[in-house]
Design an enzyme around this catalytic site. Structure first.
Site, PDB file in Angstrom:
ATOM      1  N   CYS A  86      -9.247  23.280  16.035  1.00  0.00           N
ATOM      2  CA  CYS A  86      -9.183  23.650  17.446  1.00  0.00           C
ATOM      3  C   CYS A  86      -8.796  22.460  18.310  1.00  0.00           C
ATOM      4  O   CYS A  86      -9.607  21.921  19.074  1.00  0.00           O
ATOM      5  CB  CYS A  86     -10.517  24.249  17.874  1.00  0.00           C
ATOM      6  SG  CYS A  86     -10.879  25.705  16.904  1.00  0.00           S
ATOM      7  N   GLY A 137       0.854  -1.188   0.000  1.00  0.00           N
ATOM      8  CA  GLY A 137       0.000   0.000   0.000  1.00  0.00           C
ATOM      9  C   GLY A 137       0.887   1.234   0.000  1.00  0.00           C
ATOM     10  O   GLY A 137       1.129   1.879  -1.013  1.00  0.00           O
ATOM     11  N   TYR A 165       0.145   9.416  14.735  1.00  0.00           N
ATOM     12  CA  TYR A 165       1.296   8.554  15.057  1.00  0.00           C
ATOM     13  C   TYR A 165       2.584   9.344  15.243  1.00  0.00           C
ATOM     14  O   TYR A 165       3.662   8.775  15.083  1.00  0.00           O
ATOM     15  CB  TYR A 165       1.621   7.560  13.939  1.00  0.00           C
ATOM     16  CG  TYR A 165       0.562   6.972  13.088  1.00  0.00           C
ATOM     17  CD1 TYR A 165      -0.351   6.035  13.594  1.00  0.00           C
ATOM     18  CD2 TYR A 165       0.505   7.275  11.719  1.00  0.00           C
ATOM     19  CE1 TYR A 165      -1.273   5.440  12.759  1.00  0.00           C
ATOM     20  CE2 TYR A 165      -0.421   6.672  10.891  1.00  0.00           C
ATOM     21  CZ  TYR A 165      -1.308   5.760  11.405  1.00  0.00           C
ATOM     22  OH  TYR A 165      -2.204   5.153  10.576  1.00  0.00           O
TER      23      TYR A 165
HETATM   24  C1  PLP Z   1      -2.820  -2.019   5.434  1.00  0.00           C
HETATM   25  C2  PLP Z   1      -2.595  -3.386   4.890  1.00  0.00           C
HETATM   26  C3  PLP Z   1      -1.677  -3.584   3.862  1.00  0.00           C
HETATM   27  C4  PLP Z   1      -0.825  -2.481   3.294  1.00  0.00           C
HETATM   28  O1  PLP Z   1       0.145  -2.080   4.192  1.00  0.00           O
HETATM   29  P1  PLP Z   1       1.246  -1.002   3.747  1.00  0.00           P
HETATM   30  O2  PLP Z   1       2.071  -0.806   4.949  1.00  0.00           O
HETATM   31  O3  PLP Z   1       0.506   0.223   3.355  1.00  0.00           O
HETATM   32  O4  PLP Z   1       2.011  -1.586   2.613  1.00  0.00           O
HETATM   33  C5  PLP Z   1      -1.550  -4.866   3.359  1.00  0.00           C
HETATM   34  N1  PLP Z   1      -2.282  -5.901   3.843  1.00  0.00           N
HETATM   35  C6  PLP Z   1      -3.168  -5.736   4.844  1.00  0.00           C
HETATM   36  C7  PLP Z   1      -3.949  -6.899   5.339  1.00  0.00           C
HETATM   37  C8  PLP Z   1      -3.359  -4.473   5.399  1.00  0.00           C
HETATM   38  O5  PLP Z   1      -4.227  -4.323   6.400  1.00  0.00           O
END
Ligand code: PLP
Length: 416
Positions: free
Chosen positions: A344, A276, A317
């Site tokens: 705010c 991701g 975070y």
């Molecule tokens: C969020 C998630 C990803 C992607 O993670 P990244 O750190 O953004 O690469 C992949 N698999 C699952 C099951 C996730 O929950």
């Protein structure tokens, strides 16, 4: 290759377009993505998989804009989803449901029925109770549901606790030992077809060790399963590869997948990965305008028009994200600022102790904003969400309109 950088004239550009021109044209706050950068990141994953049979399943939750999903789908990717809504988005964008893997701890009956009816590639099952539910729904429909079990390998990803998912005390997946018994049980269920095995240990991992440890544990389980007559077609290694926000040194996609493909050699398992962040984070920026400079007693504030509702990562975070001037050529005094938004809440900041050359009206660029940026945005403080732009060479496409104030209450009702 970096498609978002500062040109010799001091102007930050996304591909062939200057950020300051985009900000003037579309207004701020503004998310801008580079198409070429997205394509490049995907290419890296495909290339690094070598001749191992593989499928890149982009993790939709990182950035689920239809145009981004459409681009990925047009390049043949699959998708990792965590809700029925994400499956609907993938289909709307032209994605192939048969390349979708479905993760998530709380899949509802409706979501399972929907995913089954769309013939997804695989459910990543996160608990014994979910396995029973999927089996029952499949039996009722007279079909077999394809599944993997998401195994929690109990490794410390060494990342922020909120984005670590592979430890015993996390809600995700099934412990290794339980998983062995659960697979044997799954073999006996008529509504279930065992496809593979899955794990995902966390996000923003900047070293290879946790990936390697997790893979070793999973492969050990694969061997035990083979001995017990459970044969698997694929291994899904999840996502989680880190990116550079500041001075991190994450492994490259090619180093990461080299280790993985070496360990898989000769096993005949198809490789699935679920990136991701590493696909989208550094393909996007958030552009904001300085409204005011304000001198405090202990620090200076650069008050901008983007806030934690647009980009929550710093507040949520303590994420550090690089902030720079969109035009370095402007003659401004250099000072150190806390870059804060209009919301705010004291926790509303984009960056602290940043040395900037900025004046009211100038545009700033926040880097690494393509992942978990717009996707986590909200309307808190009744702030319409920002527009999103995709740059392709010298052309910019609006891929999400800026929300209007009427959008804020579109789903609300006054009582007569
Ligand atoms: C969020 C998630 C990803 C992607 O993670 P990244 O750190 O953004 O690469 C992949 N698999 C699952 C099951 C996730 O929950």
């Amino acid at each position: 290759m970096n498609f978002i950088d500062t040109k010799d004239n001091g102007l930050v550009a996304v591909e062939d377009l200057y950020v300051k021109d985009l900000a003037q044209k579309y207004g701020t706050p503004l998310y801008v993505y580079s198409k070429a950068q997205l394509v490049e990141h995907l290419r890296a994953y495909n290339e690094a998989s070598g001749n191992v049979e593989h499928l890149v399943c982009y993790a939709v939750k990182a950035n689920s804009n239809l145009a981004i999903l459409q681009l990925m789908a047009s390049l043949g990717t699959g998708f990792d989803i965590v809700s029925g809504g994400e499956l609907a988005r993938v289909i709307e964008a032209g994605g192939d449901p048969r390349k979708v893997v479905y993760s998530g701890v709380a899949k509802s009956v409706n979501e399972i029925e929907y995913a089954l009816s769309q013939n997804i590639l695989c459910f990543n099952v996160e608990s014994p109770a979910e396995l029973e539910r999927i089996n029952q729904i499949a039996l009722d429909k007279g079909v077999k549901a394809p599944i993997s079990i998401r195994v929690n390998p109990d490794v410390d990803a060494g990342t922020h606790p909120y984005i670590s998912t592979g430890l015993k005390n996390n809600k995700f997946g099934v412990p290794v030992n339980t998983a062995f018994e659960l697979y044997k049980h799954a073999l006996t269920l008529d509504g279930i077809q065992i496809k593979g095995i899955d794990c995902h240990i966390g996000s923003q991992l900047t070293t290879l060790n946790p990936f390697v440890d997790a893979l070793d544990r999973i492969l050990n389980l694969v061997d035990r399963l083979a001995d017990a007559g459970v044969k698997l077609e694929h291994i899904d290694i999840g996502g989680g590869l880190g990116v550079v926000y500041n001075d991190e040194t994450p492994p490259s996609v090619s180093d990461y997948l080299k280790v993985v493909t070496q360990k898989l050699a000769g096993r005949g398992l198809k490789l699935i990965c679920e990136p991701g962040r590493s696909m989208v984070a550094n393909a996007g920026i958030l552009v904001t305008r300085c409204e005011y400079l304000k001198q405090g007693e202990v620090c200076n504030f650069c008050i901008v028009d983007a806030a934690m509702n647009d980009m929550i990562r710093p507040s949520l975070y303590s994420a550090w994200m690089r902030i720079e001037e969109a035009d370095h050529s402007l003659d401004r005094e250099v000072a150190k600022y806390n870059v804060v938004g209009p919301i705010c809440e004291t926790g509303d900041f984009l960056g602290k102790d940043r040395v900037l050359k900025v004046a009211s009206g100038d545009f700033l660029v926040m880097h690494g904003a393509g992942a978990y940026g717009f996707a986590m945005s909200s309307n808190y403080n009744s702030r319409p969400r920002s527009a999103e732009i995709m740059v392709d060479g010298s052309v910019s496409h609006i891929i999400r309109d800026r929300e209007s104030v009427e959008d804020l209450w579109r789903h609300e009702h006054k009582i007569n």
